[in-house]
Design an enzyme around this catalytic site. Structure first.
Site, PDB file in Angstrom:
ATOM      1  N   PHE A 161       0.866  -1.174   0.000  1.00  0.00           N
ATOM      2  CA  PHE A 161       0.000   0.000   0.000  1.00  0.00           C
ATOM      3  C   PHE A 161       0.903   1.224   0.000  1.00  0.00           C
ATOM      4  O   PHE A 161       1.543   1.532   1.004  1.00  0.00           O
ATOM      5  CB  PHE A 161      -0.940   0.053   1.202  1.00  0.00           C
ATOM      6  CG  PHE A 161      -1.859   1.243   1.134  1.00  0.00           C
ATOM      7  CD1 PHE A 161      -3.012   1.193   0.374  1.00  0.00           C
ATOM      8  CD2 PHE A 161      -1.541   2.419   1.783  1.00  0.00           C
ATOM      9  CE1 PHE A 161      -3.855   2.308   0.270  1.00  0.00           C
ATOM     10  CE2 PHE A 161      -2.366   3.538   1.691  1.00  0.00           C
ATOM     11  CZ  PHE A 161      -3.529   3.474   0.930  1.00  0.00           C
ATOM     12  N   ASP A 246       9.661   2.856   1.487  1.00  0.00           N
ATOM     13  CA  ASP A 246       8.480   3.628   1.860  1.00  0.00           C
ATOM     14  C   ASP A 246       8.307   3.509   3.372  1.00  0.00           C
ATOM     15  O   ASP A 246       7.763   2.538   3.872  1.00  0.00           O
ATOM     16  CB  ASP A 246       7.256   3.085   1.114  1.00  0.00           C
ATOM     17  CG  ASP A 246       5.978   3.832   1.466  1.00  0.00           C
ATOM     18  OD1 ASP A 246       5.963   4.564   2.467  1.00  0.00           O
ATOM     19  OD2 ASP A 246       4.966   3.656   0.739  1.00  0.00           O
ATOM     20  N   LYS A 275       3.225  11.341   6.804  1.00  0.00           N
ATOM     21  CA  LYS A 275       2.424  11.148   8.013  1.00  0.00           C
ATOM     22  C   LYS A 275       3.024  11.827   9.233  1.00  0.00           C
ATOM     23  O   LYS A 275       2.789  12.995   9.454  1.00  0.00           O
ATOM     24  CB  LYS A 275       2.157   9.662   8.236  1.00  0.00           C
ATOM     25  CG  LYS A 275       1.258   9.060   7.145  1.00  0.00           C
ATOM     26  CD  LYS A 275       0.704   7.733   7.528  1.00  0.00           C
ATOM     27  CE  LYS A 275      -0.093   7.093   6.389  1.00  0.00           C
ATOM     28  NZ  LYS A 275      -1.305   7.833   5.999  1.00  0.00           N
TER      29      LYS A 275
END
Length: 421
Positions: A161, A246, A275
């Protein structure tokens, strides 16, 4: 550190029957009437939050065990982050990259130093950062590695994801995220996560990068087999291919280290961050790498109006300062050991089928005979604990790193009671 604002564990007492009516249902109905239905949130409406706790519009309090998918690693409204944002709001919030501003140099310098890298390309959201990394890898492949035009390939892992743009969902293996959004962007090879042999076989002369999550969050907090990341680093280095990590969810303290890659002593060629970099206040993301990689971009070849804006830089600089203390990484490691010990006991008792994770991050597989992950999340919400389900029977647990141990213990007790009756 314990959360100084943590109230006594548990939701608030039942509302006074003489008090004003609970506005929750009306607010949810109004949202449903006027917003796209691309989310299925739990039926509560948050009005306030501080530390690891949130309060809804009816005054009910909840312990947050999701932390905005790691965007709130430092908790809600961390005083140092709020102060940094407020101070910057009184000065300047946006210039665009058409002009320099006085927070940009410090942000790039300090983030590069935190990552042990040379250069930073700031963006806003995680998906934008992944897109930037994809573009950088392709351009590097053509201009530095010498891959023929139009033939660059990037190897990715099943279960990934990385975001929801049309390019990113093109290499997703999640039907819910992918189906209906074609035609899909070519140039990606998907291999099983954790399988060195498959990855090595997929790397050829046109491969420019391997893009991986060190721990797959959305897939259910899937940790790769020991030695896998080191093996990927070995393969990519030997074959002249970029390793792009990531760390949008796994990075910045979540796993007990600044970066999840550190657990195997791996330094990638490119970090993709987001984030928690924005402190739960503003969206901040970045691609951090060497000059050799990021210098492939030239003026006009890539950009972002809001990327690296003064407000974002001010908040992110304070995030970096918090990380430099090492306090949050240590809390994640210590509380994470406690978390996984308690979850392992649940698994041993047969209350759950499997537990995965690292640091203050766990995926808990509930026996489908008990119910779905959504049902567990709803039952916990009724008890004042907020988690989120994924992929049917899995529940994710990822509290802010500031959570008090006694509050975490209370929440895990609620989980045990929900699962064992």
């Amino acid at each position: 550190m314990s959360d100084p604002h943590s109230p006594a564990p548990g939701p608030a007492a039942a509302p006074d029957p003489t008090a004003a009516p609970d506005p929750t249902a009306g607010l949810i109905a109004a949202a449903d009437a006027h917003s796209a239905h691309n989310y299925h949130p739990l039926p509560l409406v948050v009005a306030e939050a501080e530390g690891a706790w949130m309060t809804d519009v009816a005054g009910r309090r909840y312990l947050d065990l999701l932390a905005g998918y790691s965007a709130l690693n430092f908790g809600h409204r961390h005083p140092r982050l709020v102060a940094a944002a407020r101070a910057q709001l009184d000065r300047v919030t946006l210039t665009s990259r058409a002009f320099h501003h006085d927070r940009f140099a410090a942000f790039c310098t300090e983030l590069a130093e935190l990552c042990g890298m040379e250069a930073v390309l700031p963006m806003n959201t995680g998906a934008e950062a992944v897109e930037t990394a994809v573009k950088a890898a392709r351009l590097w492949g053509y201009t530095v590695k010498g891959v023929p035009p139009g033939r660059a390939r990037i190897v990715v892992a099943a279960g990934n994801f990385h975001g929801r743009t049309t390019t990113i969902v093109s290499f997703s293996t999640d039907p819910e995220a992918r189906e209906g959004f074609g035609p899909y962007t070519p140039g990606f090879t998907v291999v099983p996560y954790g399988d060195r042999a498959a990855l090595e076989a997929a790397v050829d002369e046109d491969t420019v990068a391997v893009l991986l999550e060190p721990i797959q969050g959305e897939a259910g907090v899937v940790v790769p087999p020991p030695g896998y990341l080191a093996a990927v680093r070995e393969v990519t280095a030997a074959r002249g291919v970029l390793l792009v990590a990531d760390e949008i969810q796994s990075g910045l303290g979540r796993t007990g280290r600044t970066f999840a890659c550190e657990h195997e002593g791996v330094v990638p060629d490119v970090y993709v961050l987001g984030k928690a970099l924005g402190g739960g206040i503003v969206p901040v993301s970045a691609v951090v790498s060497s000059r050799a990689v990021l210098d492939v971009f030239t003026p006009g070849s890539h950009g972002s109006t809001f990327g690296g804006n003064p407000l974002a830089c001010a908040v992110a600089l304070e995030v970096i300062a918090l990380l430099r203390t090492g306090e949050y990484q240590q809390r994640s490691a210590e509380l994470g050991a406690y978390l996984h010990g308690e979850l392992a006991a649940l698994a041993a008792d047969g209350a759950v089928r499997a537990v995965r994770g690292r640091g203050l991050w766990a995926g808990v597989d509930v026996d489908p005979a008990f119910g779905s992950g959504r049902r567990v999340s709803e039952l916990l919400m009724e008890r004042g604990v907020l988690v989120k389900d994924t992929h049917g029977s899995t529940v994710r647990i990822a509290p802010p790193l500031v959570v008090a141990k006694e509050d975490l213990a209370w929440a895990l007790g609620q989980l045990r009671e929900v699962l064992t009756g």
